[in-house]
Design a protein around this motif. Sequence first.
Motif, PDB file in Angstrom:
ATOM      1  N   ALA A 198       0.663  -0.546   0.247  1.00  0.00           N
ATOM      2  CA  ALA A 198      -0.385   0.091   0.241  1.00  0.00           C
ATOM      3  C   ALA A 198       0.951   1.297   0.153  1.00  0.00           C
ATOM      4  CB  ALA A 198      -0.623  -0.283   0.987  1.00  0.00           C
ATOM      5  N   VAL A 199       2.326   1.192   0.451  1.00  0.00           N
ATOM      6  CA  VAL A 199       3.329   2.370   0.646  1.00  0.00           C
ATOM      7  C   VAL A 199       3.632   2.412  -0.725  1.00  0.00           C
ATOM      8  CG1 VAL A 199       5.175   3.128   2.028  1.00  0.00           C
ATOM      9  CG2 VAL A 199       3.784   2.189   3.245  1.00  0.00           C
ATOM     10  N   TRP A 200       3.924   1.983  -1.331  1.00  0.00           N
ATOM     11  CA  TRP A 200       4.175   1.719  -2.724  1.00  0.00           C
ATOM     12  C   TRP A 200       3.292   2.091  -3.614  1.00  0.00           C
ATOM     13  CZ3 TRP A 200       8.648   3.256  -3.611  1.00  0.00           C
ATOM     14  CH2 TRP A 200      10.197   2.855  -2.039  1.00  0.00           C
ATOM     15  N   TYR A 201       1.906   1.412  -3.723  1.00  0.00           N
ATOM     16  CA  TYR A 201       0.970   1.787  -4.241  1.00  0.00           C
ATOM     17  C   TYR A 201       0.479   3.397  -4.214  1.00  0.00           C
ATOM     18  CZ  TYR A 201      -0.183  -3.219  -5.324  1.00  0.00           C
ATOM     19  OH  TYR A 201      -0.300  -4.165  -6.229  1.00  0.00           O
ATOM     20  N   MET A 202       1.191   3.955  -2.839  1.00  0.00           N
ATOM     21  CA  MET A 202       0.407   5.078  -2.868  1.00  0.00           C
ATOM     22  C   MET A 202       1.168   6.313  -3.849  1.00  0.00           C
ATOM     23  SD  MET A 202      -2.010   7.266  -1.379  1.00  0.00           S
ATOM     24  CE  MET A 202      -2.241   7.221   0.405  1.00  0.00           C
ATOM     25  N   SER A 245      -3.309   2.250 -12.675  1.00  0.00           N
ATOM     26  CA  SER A 245      -3.798   0.650 -11.306  1.00  0.00           C
ATOM     27  C   SER A 245      -3.158   1.194 -10.737  1.00  0.00           C
ATOM     28  CB  SER A 245      -2.643  -0.070 -12.681  1.00  0.00           C
ATOM     29  OG  SER A 245      -3.108  -0.186 -13.658  1.00  0.00           O
ATOM     30  N   ALA A 246      -2.195   1.488  -9.843  1.00  0.00           N
ATOM     31  CA  ALA A 246      -2.163   1.717  -8.743  1.00  0.00           C
ATOM     32  C   ALA A 246      -2.899   2.415  -7.865  1.00  0.00           C
ATOM     33  CB  ALA A 246      -0.480   2.756  -8.216  1.00  0.00           C
ATOM     34  N   GLN A 247      -3.653   3.489  -8.361  1.00  0.00           N
ATOM     35  CA  GLN A 247      -4.974   3.794  -7.401  1.00  0.00           C
ATOM     36  C   GLN A 247      -6.495   2.527  -7.427  1.00  0.00           C
ATOM     37  OE1 GLN A 247      -5.856   7.166 -10.572  1.00  0.00           O
ATOM     38  NE2 GLN A 247      -4.479   8.384  -9.564  1.00  0.00           N
ATOM     39  N   TYR A 248      -6.359   2.112  -8.413  1.00  0.00           N
ATOM     40  CA  TYR A 248      -7.139   0.674  -8.449  1.00  0.00           C
ATOM     41  C   TYR A 248      -6.367  -0.229  -7.252  1.00  0.00           C
ATOM     42  CZ  TYR A 248      -9.407  -3.851  -9.342  1.00  0.00           C
ATOM     43  OH  TYR A 248     -10.650  -4.350  -9.134  1.00  0.00           O
ATOM     44  N   ASN A 249      -5.305  -0.416  -7.259  1.00  0.00           N
ATOM     45  CA  ASN A 249      -4.741  -1.768  -5.623  1.00  0.00           C
ATOM     46  C   ASN A 249      -4.543  -1.297  -4.803  1.00  0.00           C
ATOM     47  OD1 ASN A 249      -4.477  -3.559  -8.393  1.00  0.00           O
ATOM     48  ND2 ASN A 249      -2.158  -3.885  -8.031  1.00  0.00           N
ATOM     49  N   LEU A 250      -4.373   0.427  -4.845  1.00  0.00           N
ATOM     50  CA  LEU A 250      -4.886   0.862  -3.582  1.00  0.00           C
ATOM     51  C   LEU A 250      -6.131   0.936  -3.180  1.00  0.00           C
ATOM     52  CD1 LEU A 250      -3.009   2.499  -1.336  1.00  0.00           C
ATOM     53  CD2 LEU A 250      -3.736   4.757  -2.353  1.00  0.00           C
ATOM     54  N   ALA A 251      -6.794   1.148  -3.422  1.00  0.00           N
ATOM     55  CA  ALA A 251      -8.364   1.111  -3.323  1.00  0.00           C
ATOM     56  C   ALA A 251      -8.628  -0.708  -2.768  1.00  0.00           C
ATOM     57  CB  ALA A 251      -9.613   1.483  -4.731  1.00  0.00           C
ATOM     58  N   LEU A 252      -7.648  -0.443  -3.391  1.00  0.00           N
ATOM     59  CA  LEU A 252      -8.435  -2.901  -2.910  1.00  0.00           C
ATOM     60  C   LEU A 252      -8.026  -2.646  -1.850  1.00  0.00           C
ATOM     61  CD1 LEU A 252      -7.285  -5.152  -6.209  1.00  0.00           C
ATOM     62  CD2 LEU A 252      -9.988  -4.147  -5.236  1.00  0.00           C
ATOM     63  N   CYS A 253      -6.745  -2.303  -1.335  1.00  0.00           N
ATOM     64  CA  CYS A 253      -5.956  -2.481  -0.016  1.00  0.00           C
ATOM     65  C   CYS A 253      -6.858  -1.797   1.048  1.00  0.00           C
ATOM     66  CB  CYS A 253      -4.498  -1.320   0.120  1.00  0.00           C
ATOM     67  SG  CYS A 253      -3.715  -2.918  -1.029  1.00  0.00           S
ATOM     68  N   TYR A 254      -7.080  -0.807   0.470  1.00  0.00           N
ATOM     69  CA  TYR A 254      -8.029   0.192   1.460  1.00  0.00           C
ATOM     70  C   TYR A 254      -9.614  -0.838   1.518  1.00  0.00           C
ATOM     71  CZ  TYR A 254      -5.323   4.196   1.911  1.00  0.00           C
ATOM     72  OH  TYR A 254      -4.701   5.115   2.528  1.00  0.00           O
ATOM     73  N   ASP A 255     -10.431  -0.927   0.341  1.00  0.00           N
ATOM     74  CA  ASP A 255     -10.799  -1.585   0.786  1.00  0.00           C
ATOM     75  C   ASP A 255     -11.414  -3.114   1.896  1.00  0.00           C
ATOM     76  OD1 ASP A 255     -14.409  -2.058   0.020  1.00  0.00           O
ATOM     77  OD2 ASP A 255     -13.478  -2.587  -1.864  1.00  0.00           O
ATOM     78  N   MET A 256      -9.706  -3.971   1.431  1.00  0.00           N
ATOM     79  CA  MET A 256      -9.844  -5.402   2.729  1.00  0.00           C
ATOM     80  C   MET A 256      -9.772  -4.956   3.729  1.00  0.00           C
ATOM     81  SD  MET A 256      -7.416  -7.539   0.223  1.00  0.00           S
ATOM     82  CE  MET A 256      -5.533  -6.626   0.664  1.00  0.00           C
ATOM     83  N   GLN A 257      -9.305  -3.504   3.513  1.00  0.00           N
ATOM     84  CA  GLN A 257      -9.231  -2.599   5.550  1.00  0.00           C
ATOM     85  C   GLN A 257     -10.648  -2.277   5.640  1.00  0.00           C
ATOM     86  OE1 GLN A 257      -5.456  -0.077   5.677  1.00  0.00           O
ATOM     87  NE2 GLN A 257      -4.387  -2.026   4.791  1.00  0.00           N
ATOM     88  N   LYS A 258     -11.729  -2.414   5.157  1.00  0.00           N
ATOM     89  CA  LYS A 258     -12.794  -1.710   5.754  1.00  0.00           C
ATOM     90  C   LYS A 258     -12.961  -0.699   5.673  1.00  0.00           C
ATOM     91  CE  LYS A 258     -14.924  -6.197   5.593  1.00  0.00           C
ATOM     92  NZ  LYS A 258     -14.964  -6.634   4.881  1.00  0.00           N
ATOM     93  N   GLN A 259     -11.993   0.488   5.014  1.00  0.00           N
ATOM     94  CA  GLN A 259     -12.001   1.395   5.072  1.00  0.00           C
ATOM     95  C   GLN A 259     -12.401   2.571   3.256  1.00  0.00           C
ATOM     96  OE1 GLN A 259      -8.389   3.012   5.781  1.00  0.00           O
ATOM     97  NE2 GLN A 259      -8.015   1.657   7.568  1.00  0.00           N
ATOM     98  N   HIS A 260     -13.341   1.679   3.384  1.00  0.00           N
ATOM     99  CA  HIS A 260     -14.094   2.513   1.858  1.00  0.00           C
ATOM    100  C   HIS A 260     -14.188   3.418   1.104  1.00  0.00           C
ATOM    101  CE1 HIS A 260     -15.924  -1.980   3.189  1.00  0.00           C
ATOM    102  NE2 HIS A 260     -16.139  -1.355   4.260  1.00  0.00           N
ATOM    103  N   GLU A 261     -14.481   4.848   2.457  1.00  0.00           N
ATOM    104  CA  GLU A 261     -14.492   6.084   2.178  1.00  0.00           C
ATOM    105  C   GLU A 261     -13.008   6.341   0.964  1.00  0.00           C
ATOM    106  OE1 GLU A 261     -16.808   8.208   2.397  1.00  0.00           O
ATOM    107  OE2 GLU A 261     -18.761   6.542   2.879  1.00  0.00           O
ATOM    108  N   GLU A 262     -12.202   5.841   2.172  1.00  0.00           N
ATOM    109  CA  GLU A 262     -10.861   6.186   0.842  1.00  0.00           C
ATOM    110  C   GLU A 262     -10.714   5.031   0.231  1.00  0.00           C
ATOM    111  OE1 GLU A 262      -6.864   7.748   1.355  1.00  0.00           O
ATOM    112  OE2 GLU A 262      -8.915   8.086   2.111  1.00  0.00           O
ATOM    113  N   ALA A 263     -11.509   4.016   0.207  1.00  0.00           N
ATOM    114  CA  ALA A 263     -10.980   3.183  -1.059  1.00  0.00           C
ATOM    115  C   ALA A 263     -12.383   3.564  -2.712  1.00  0.00           C
ATOM    116  CB  ALA A 263     -11.857   1.443  -1.074  1.00  0.00           C
ATOM    117  N   ALA A 264     -12.992   4.680  -2.032  1.00  0.00           N
ATOM    118  CA  ALA A 264     -14.101   5.155  -2.579  1.00  0.00           C
ATOM    119  C   ALA A 264     -13.392   6.237  -4.367  1.00  0.00           C
ATOM    120  CB  ALA A 264     -15.043   5.585  -2.552  1.00  0.00           C
ATOM    121  N   ARG A 265     -12.778   6.688  -2.923  1.00  0.00           N
ATOM    122  CA  ARG A 265     -12.049   8.083  -3.442  1.00  0.00           C
ATOM    123  C   ARG A 265     -10.676   7.329  -4.613  1.00  0.00           C
ATOM    124  NH1 ARG A 265      -7.438  10.494   0.285  1.00  0.00           N
ATOM    125  NH2 ARG A 265      -6.224  11.553  -1.289  1.00  0.00           N
TER     126      ARG A 265
END
Length: 133
Positions: free
Chosen positions: A41-45, A54-74
């Motif tokens: 997530a640090v490197w994707y960020m 693609s990094a934005q998408y993968n970073l969103a996946l990381c947030y989504d897995m952590q249930k940080q949905h607002e950040e994932a949606a961003r």
Amino acid sequence: MIDAIKWYKKAAEMGYAQASYNLGLCYATGERVEKNIKKAAVWYMKAAKKGHMSAQYNLALCYDMQKQHEEAARWYTRSAAQGHKRANQNLSIMYQQSVVSSVYKCVSFHRAESIHIASSSLRAATSISNTSN
């Protein structure tokens, strides 16, 4: 193989988004390094902030897995705005499941409305152009 990680890190430190993204992939999958989603997530960020879709998408996946949905949606929104289809699909699912605030729904609606207005204007301009020929 470890040399690849060393060179990715050097390139990433020089600001190359693709190198940061590649490091994120390595840490996410455990390829050439020990698997570590937090480091991924640090490197994707780093790459995502530079506009790497693609990094934005993968970073969103990381947030989504952590249930940080607002950040994932961003981050899904940023990736989808560049044409990432799976990011757009994931946003749709998040809306359907009501896991994100209406702020992202409004942004999505206004983008869709802007696209509709722009395409209507283009059709009108094309129609006028064709009748004047």
